[in-house]
Design an enzyme around this catalytic site. Structure first.
Site, mmCIF file in Angstrom:
data_model
loop_
_atom_site.group_PDB
_atom_site.id
_atom_site.type_symbol
_atom_site.label_atom_id
_atom_site.label_comp_id
_atom_site.label_asym_id
_atom_site.label_seq_id
_atom_site.Cartn_x
_atom_site.Cartn_y
_atom_site.Cartn_z
ATOM 1 N N CYS A 100 -4.863 9.377 10.875
ATOM 2 C CA CYS A 100 -4.181 8.283 11.560
ATOM 3 C C CYS A 100 -4.904 7.961 12.859
ATOM 4 C CB CYS A 100 -2.739 8.701 11.865
ATOM 5 S SG CYS A 100 -1.850 7.498 12.878
ATOM 6 N N CYS B 247 -2.600 8.942 16.054
ATOM 7 C CA CYS B 247 -2.266 10.294 16.509
ATOM 8 C C CYS B 247 -3.136 11.374 15.885
ATOM 9 C CB CYS B 247 -0.795 10.591 16.221
ATOM 10 S SG CYS B 247 -0.465 10.850 14.453
ATOM 11 N N CYS C 80 3.543 9.402 14.332
ATOM 12 C CA CYS C 80 3.550 8.437 15.441
ATOM 13 C C CYS C 80 4.144 7.088 15.038
ATOM 14 C CB CYS C 80 2.152 8.255 16.027
ATOM 15 S SG CYS C 80 1.039 7.285 14.988
ATOM 16 N N CYS D 216 -1.919 1.185 -0.770
ATOM 17 C CA CYS D 216 -2.826 0.129 -0.335
ATOM 18 C C CYS D 216 -2.877 0.171 1.187
ATOM 19 C CB CYS D 216 -2.310 -1.221 -0.825
ATOM 20 S SG CYS D 216 -3.370 -2.599 -0.394
HETATM 21 ZN ZN LIG Z 1 -0.002 8.709 13.467
#
Ligand SMILES: [Zn+2]
Length: 154
Positions: free
Chosen positions: A72, A75, A123, A143
């Site tokens: 991510c 985070c 997050c 997706c």
């Molecule tokens: Zn995150």
């Protein structure tokens, strides 16, 4: 480019414009709106914090098939493994499975139909949508929007 997907994408950008519908939380990682705007580009902010999208085919990650993990951008939580990545032909990075304890989902009713939105469970950043037209063994297509992800080679 698949015309149906292009149309959906165009509609998404129209109907999604300016609507902050980010997941509610609470999340382990929280930042103020100003902090998010500082750490993200305008496109990243629109995607991750306002559920925007990116143009199909625009993400370099769409064509990446190296071994590694997709984290991510918001985070750094590990979200998707290259072992589950496949070429869906949509122009967005696509996976048939997700790492354990990585994402949460919610209903997205913006496009005259109900879609399953997915976001980082640490997050709350928007990642993409999940559809039921993926390959075996899950039959799912996660997706993803490439700007939400950071790829780390194994
Ligand atoms: Zn995150």
């Amino acid at each position: 480019m698949n015309r149906r997907i292009f149309t959906m994408s165009a509609l998404a950008s129209v109907f999604g414009a300016g609507r902050a519908t980010a997941a509610k939380g609470p999340f382990e990682v929280t930042r103020t709106d100003a902090e998010w705007r500082t750490m993200l580009t305008p496109l990243q902010y629109n995607v991750m914090r306002e559920e925007g999208t990116e143009r199909a085919g625009s993400s370099p990650l769409d064509k990446v098939y190296d071994a590694g993990v997709y984290h991510c951008r918001g985070c750094d939580q590990a979200l998707y493994s290259s072992e589950h990545k496949y070429d869906s032909g949509t122009g967005w990075p696509s996976f048939f499975d997700v790492l354990p304890n990585a994402i949460e989902t919610m209903e997205d009713r913006r496009l005259f139909t109900v879609r399953t939105e997915c976001h980082c469970d640490r997050c709350g950043s928007h990642l993409g949508h999940i559809f039921n037209d993926g390959p075996a063994p899950t039959g799912l297509r996660h997706c993803l929007i490439g700007v939400s992800l950071v790829f780390r080679a194994a």
